[in-house]
Scaffold this motif. Structure first.
Motif, short mmCIF file in Angstrom:
data_model
loop_
_atom_site.label_atom_id
_atom_site.label_comp_id
_atom_site.label_asym_id
_atom_site.label_seq_id
_atom_site.Cartn_x
_atom_site.Cartn_y
_atom_site.Cartn_z
N THR A 284 1.02 -1.35 0.48
CA THR A 284 0.34 -0.11 0.12
C THR A 284 0.99 0.86 -0.41
OG1 THR A 284 -0.07 0.24 2.26
CG2 THR A 284 -2.11 -1.20 1.39
N ASP A 285 -0.02 2.33 -0.26
CA ASP A 285 1.41 3.39 -0.30
C ASP A 285 1.19 4.08 0.77
OD1 ASP A 285 1.10 3.82 -3.24
OD2 ASP A 285 -0.50 5.23 -3.41
N GLY A 286 2.06 4.09 1.06
CA GLY A 286 3.28 4.56 2.10
C GLY A 286 3.46 4.24 3.16
N THR A 287 3.74 2.86 2.51
CA THR A 287 4.25 1.61 3.53
C THR A 287 5.56 1.42 4.04
OG1 THR A 287 2.51 -0.16 2.90
CG2 THR A 287 4.90 -0.74 3.87
N LYS A 288 6.39 1.73 4.79
CA LYS A 288 7.45 2.73 5.21
C LYS A 288 8.73 1.69 4.16
CE LYS A 288 8.50 0.89 10.33
NZ LYS A 288 9.40 0.85 11.07
N VAL A 289 9.97 1.84 4.33
CA VAL A 289 11.30 0.62 4.23
C VAL A 289 11.73 1.07 4.88
CG1 VAL A 289 13.35 0.93 2.09
CG2 VAL A 289 10.79 1.82 1.21
N GLN A 290 12.62 -0.09 5.13
CA GLN A 290 13.49 -0.49 6.23
C GLN A 290 15.17 -1.46 6.23
OE1 GLN A 290 10.43 -2.65 9.24
NE2 GLN A 290 10.85 -4.32 7.81
N LEU A 291 15.53 -1.43 6.99
CA LEU A 291 16.70 -1.57 6.90
C LEU A 291 16.15 -3.38 7.64
CD1 LEU A 291 20.21 -2.11 6.31
CD2 LEU A 291 20.36 -1.88 8.78
N TRP A 292 16.78 -4.61 7.07
CA TRP A 292 16.07 -5.98 7.63
C TRP A 292 17.13 -6.91 7.00
CZ3 TRP A 292 12.22 -6.32 10.54
CH2 TRP A 292 11.80 -7.00 11.50
N THR A 293 17.35 -7.91 8.02
CA THR A 293 18.29 -9.11 7.55
C THR A 293 18.14 -9.41 6.25
OG1 THR A 293 18.55 -9.47 9.83
CG2 THR A 293 18.93 -11.16 8.52
N CYS A 294 18.85 -9.57 5.55
CA CYS A 294 18.54 -10.47 3.87
C CYS A 294 17.59 -11.92 4.09
CB CYS A 294 19.65 -9.76 3.08
SG CYS A 294 20.08 -8.76 2.56
N ASN A 295 16.56 -11.78 3.41
CA ASN A 295 15.94 -12.84 3.29
C ASN A 295 15.96 -14.02 1.76
OD1 ASN A 295 13.81 -11.49 3.10
ND2 ASN A 295 12.63 -11.32 5.28
N GLY A 296 15.23 -13.06 0.99
CA GLY A 296 15.95 -13.41 -0.56
C GLY A 296 13.94 -12.97 -0.82
N SER A 297 13.24 -12.48 0.25
CA SER A 297 12.05 -12.19 -0.27
C SER A 297 11.54 -10.79 -1.24
CB SER A 297 11.21 -12.35 1.46
OG SER A 297 11.60 -10.77 2.28
N ALA A 298 10.34 -10.93 -1.58
CA ALA A 298 9.94 -10.12 -2.68
C ALA A 298 10.27 -8.91 -2.39
CB ALA A 298 9.18 -10.47 -3.18
N ALA A 299 10.20 -8.81 -0.74
CA ALA A 299 9.85 -7.35 0.28
C ALA A 299 11.22 -6.14 0.04
CB ALA A 299 9.59 -7.55 1.33
N GLN A 300 11.96 -6.96 -0.31
CA GLN A 300 13.34 -6.86 -0.81
C GLN A 300 14.52 -6.58 -2.43
OE1 GLN A 300 15.90 -9.15 2.23
NE2 GLN A 300 14.84 -8.61 3.87
N ASN A 301 13.14 -7.19 -2.67
CA ASN A 301 13.42 -6.67 -4.40
C ASN A 301 13.72 -5.18 -4.83
OD1 ASN A 301 14.25 -9.64 -4.44
ND2 ASN A 301 12.46 -10.04 -5.15
N TRP A 302 14.56 -4.63 -5.90
CA TRP A 302 13.91 -3.23 -6.33
C TRP A 302 15.02 -3.68 -8.07
CZ3 TRP A 302 11.59 -0.17 -3.23
CH2 TRP A 302 11.60 -0.39 -2.12
N THR A 303 13.73 -2.87 -8.71
CA THR A 303 14.44 -2.65 -10.27
C THR A 303 14.69 -1.25 -10.97
OG1 THR A 303 12.35 -3.31 -10.87
CG2 THR A 303 13.85 -5.70 -10.84
N ALA A 304 14.75 -1.09 -11.76
CA ALA A 304 15.29 0.18 -12.42
C ALA A 304 13.99 0.38 -13.29
CB ALA A 304 16.38 0.64 -12.89
N GLY A 305 13.58 1.70 -12.67
CA GLY A 305 11.86 2.00 -14.07
C GLY A 305 12.39 3.31 -14.36
N ALA A 306 10.83 3.54 -14.61
CA ALA A 306 11.48 4.99 -15.59
C ALA A 306 11.16 5.52 -15.18
CB ALA A 306 9.50 4.90 -15.87
N ASN A 307 11.90 7.95 -15.11
CA ASN A 307 12.27 8.35 -14.58
C ASN A 307 13.23 7.91 -13.47
OD1 ASN A 307 10.88 9.96 -16.45
ND2 ASN A 307 8.77 9.18 -15.51
N ASN A 308 14.66 7.44 -13.55
CA ASN A 308 15.36 7.43 -13.47
C ASN A 308 15.07 7.14 -11.43
OD1 ASN A 308 17.74 8.25 -14.17
ND2 ASN A 308 17.01 10.07 -14.09
N SER A 309 13.45 5.84 -11.60
CA SER A 309 13.48 5.91 -10.36
C SER A 309 13.70 4.23 -9.89
CB SER A 309 11.62 5.53 -10.66
OG SER A 309 11.19 4.15 -11.21
N LEU A 310 13.64 3.46 -8.75
CA LEU A 310 13.57 2.51 -7.99
C LEU A 310 12.61 1.69 -7.79
CD1 LEU A 310 16.68 2.32 -6.03
CD2 LEU A 310 16.59 0.95 -7.83
N VAL A 311 12.32 0.61 -8.14
CA VAL A 311 11.02 0.07 -8.17
C VAL A 311 10.45 -1.00 -7.38
CG1 VAL A 311 8.65 -0.67 -9.59
CG2 VAL A 311 9.53 0.78 -10.35
#
Length: 699
Positions: free
Chosen positions: A635-662
């Motif tokens: 949901t919009d507004g869900t905070k981003v945090q530091l967390w033990t790396c666990n391979g989950s989808a919550a920790q995946n980021w890809t390059a998006g349009a307009n220099n974004s991280l998705v």
């Protein structure tokens, strides 16, 4: 492994059978605690609520907890909730809390409280995003009440430890709007072929657990009918779920995908080495005699995550062997591999969680994660090259790097120890996930140089191997003879710096040889805060070479080098450095914290380790942990945090349009809350818009 001959401590085989059938799964009284049972309904009302409440009261009377039952939402205040170790939502429906009550409950959970959801708890608070994260998945539909088969895929949790592998029972079987497997540990699923009306296909989660910040969550889809609360199976789920939520028992509730079973009832591919044996009943291996070893001879593993569930019955002894060559002699594993010990009462370097005689576990972390004799525990042994990380019930308790080629972790066989008569250990659900094709990466302790100029070894807390290469000034260098460079594409180093930082230059042949790559080393936040830095190498020769590291920078006391790894295979797709965004400020780990859940914020760029991010696949890492979407939220507004790396989808980021991280799971962008450029502004996810709050310059 310790005493080869010892007196018979613990329990007899007959007592073992009785213990395995004990409905509660508890072997000793918990310290007393308090539970709030909440059953307010604003929709359909189940006629089983009163029966369910009484069942929980009965469980409490027999298992050290008191129960307060209410349907008054006014109980949800910060002061009142502080009395309770766990809150049970028993067949609640609809919107049952107002905004103020929701705020108090969210604070309670994030601060370490426990939640148990029963059946229609998933039919509650659809408009409250936090509750959706907490329960895991919302109700979608259900067929008529009928018999169905439940498959218990994890029996290490106290809620499912005494369950059979499958059970047929009658209830109302929920379909859910989403599959919870990517954000929670699924303990049981439904066989849709055993009933009609299932709507989720082959993977239909039914019972699960998870964490959310410091809080714990357990949910069971059972509990529609009055009769179900008399069933030992459901009563065990309720008791185990409440004990877990209240922190009286531990479990690994991290999401788990991609593992292959190598033991879940069948011993095909396993071989016994040495004396003694293992019995195999109810998909549970139990040690007999010894000292021997049951080892998985069907395949050799290199970089992998090995998970297995185990328990002792008393003051017993066993262990898990890894990294040994194929052999029918258990002493080959002792002399050529490593044992991950299971024996909580032995000396520090040979107790549960230790790499036997080589490195003690973090005893405080181990004690906080360990379940006592009679209860199940889960190990994860994470082998990446020559690095071994040990997790107990989801908590990291040891981090060890091998430097002995005789004991290379890339030899790859695994085994279970049967230590001797009277040492009673059991194992279940042994599964493994192979991590890639870079088995020959070699990590070298920096203080084990062949020659050195200027710098010197320094004994330091937190260092792998107990020492770093310290006192590094500009112009110093160190060399390491005979390292294999064939296939090497990048360089990774573990560093620590409370000073100005600097650079590591990688060369071959001499300290003035051609520079293969330069890796920037930042101030990591303090002389006690370690970080990994990486960089690509080019023009790397093949074969064994003498490698020289030369150190550059300004000033003195640049940094300490703990160890370094010559990484083979595909070169990294990104570098290491700051992620710069709105108002030319940086993505920052608040106060350089390393605890799970530490805030990620916008802050003036300062070159510290709290702002030094390394791309690893689709993850971004700083201070040894990952950039993570809280609770796997979408949901919009869900905070981003530091967390033990666990391979989950919550920790995946890809390059998006307009220099974004998705974040692909949510389809939303890394965003500065409110487009506010003030220091300390929370980083979150938000619908991608292309505005400046979502534009990032990556290293």
């Amino acid at each position: 492994m310790n005493r080869l001959v010892r007196s018979a401590l613990g329990v007899t085989a007959a007592a073992l059978t009785v213990l395995a059938m004990t409905p509660s799964g508890a072997t000793a009284a918990d310290s007393p605690y308090d539970v709030l049972v909440f059953s307010k309904t604003a929709g359909f009302r189940h006629d089983s609520i009163a029966v369910g409440t009484q069942a929980i009261r009965d469980l409490g009377a027999a298992n050290s907890f008191t129960v307060t039952a209410t349907e008054d939402a006014a109980a949800f205040t910060t002061a009142n909730l502080a009395q309770y170790e766990a809150v049970v939502f028993l067949n609640t429906t609809g919107d049952v809390l107002n905004d103020t009550q929701q705020t108090a409950f969210e604070s309670y959970i994030r601060g370490g409280g426990g939640y148990v959801g029963v059946h229609a708890a998933a039919d509650t608070e659809y408009s409250w995003p936090f509750y959706g994260q907490l329960v895991g998945a919302w109700f979608a539909s259900h067929p008529a009440i009928q018999q169905a088969t439940t498959r218990f895929e994890s029996r290490a949790h106290a809620a499912t430890a005494t369950a059979p592998q499958t059970a047929a029972r009658t209830d109302e079987w929920y379909n859910y709007q989403t599959n919870v497997r990517s954000t929670a540990k699924v303990l049981a699923n439904l066989d849709e072929g055993s009933y009609t009306g299932g709507g989720m296909g082959a993977d239909h989660p039914h019972v699960w657990c998870k964490t959310l910040d410091s809080g714990r969550s357990f949910y069971t889809g059972a509990g529609h009918t009055q009769a179900s609360y008399a069933e030992p199976l459901l009563r065990a789920q309720l008791l185990g779920g409440i004990r877990y939520a209240a922190g009286r028992t531990k479990a690994d509730c991290r999401p788990e995908t991609g593992y292959t079973q190598i033991f879940n009832g069948s011993t095909t591919g396993w071989s016994q080495a040495g004396p003694g044996s293992f019995t195999n009943t109810d998909a549970t291996l139990a040690t007999t005699g010894g000292m021997g070893m049951l080892w998985y001879s069907a395949k050799e593993y290199r970089s992998y995550s090995l998970k297995l569930d185990w328990r002792l019955l008393g003051d017993d002894n066993s262990g898990v062997f890894i990294g040994f060559p194929a052999s029918t002699d258990p002493w080959s594993a002792v002399n050529n591999g490593y044992e991950i010990q299971i024996d909580a009462t032995d000396a520090a370097d040979r107790t549960t969680g230790s790499v036997y005689t080589f490195k003690s576990a973090d005893i405080a972390a181990r004690d906080a994660a360990l379940n006592p004799p009679g209860e199940w525990n889960t190990y994860e042994l994470l082998v990446e090259g020559e690095r071994l990380q040990i997790f107990l019930n989801g908590r990291k308790i040891n981090d060890f790097t091998n430097t002995d080629p005789v004991r290379s972790l890339q030899q790859g066989y695994i085994g279970l120890q049967n230590h001797g008569t009277g040492d009673d250990a059991q194992f279940r659900n042994i599964r493994i996930k192979e991590l890639g094709t870079t088995p020959t990466d070699v990590t070298t302790q920096a203080e084990l140089f062949s020659t050195v100029s200027g710098a010197s070894a320094y004994t330091k807390a937190g260092a792998n191997g107990g020492q770093t290469l310290g006192y590094i000034d500009p112009g110093d260098w160190s060399s390491y003879n005979g390292l294999s460079l064939t296939g090497v594409t990048s360089f990774r180093a573990r560093v620590v710096s409370g000073g100005p930082g600097g650079s590591i230059q990688v060369r071959t042949g001499s300290q003035t040889g051609t520079v293969l790559g330069t890796i920037a080393v930042p101030n990591t936040g303090s002389w006690d805060t370690y970080a990994n830095v990486t960089g690509a190498l080019t023009g790397v020769p093949t074969g064994n070479q003498n490698v020289f590291l030369t150190y550059t920078g300004t000033g003195t006391g640049l940094f300490d080098l703990d160890d370094f790894t010559l990484v083979k295979g595909t070169p990294p797709t990104g570098g290491t450095g700051p992620i710069v965004g709105l108002a030319s400020k940086c993505v920052d780990v608040a106060a350089s914290g390393t605890a799970d859940g530490t805030k990620i914020q916008l802050y003036t760029c300062n070159g510290t380790g709290a702002q030094t991010w390394t791309r690893n696949g689709q993850t971004w890492r700083a201070l040894g942990k990952c950039l993570d979407v809280n609770g796997g939220g979408t949901t919009d507004g869900t905070k981003v945090q530091l967390w033990t790396c666990n391979g989950s989808a919550a920790q995946n980021w890809t390059a998006g349009a307009n220099n974004s991280l998705v974040n692909p799971q949510s389809g939303k962008c890394l965003d500065v809350a409110g487009a506010n450029s003030a220091n300390g502004t929370q980083i979150q996810i938000w619908t991608c818009s292309g505005n400046d709050a979502q534009r990032w310059t990556l290293p």
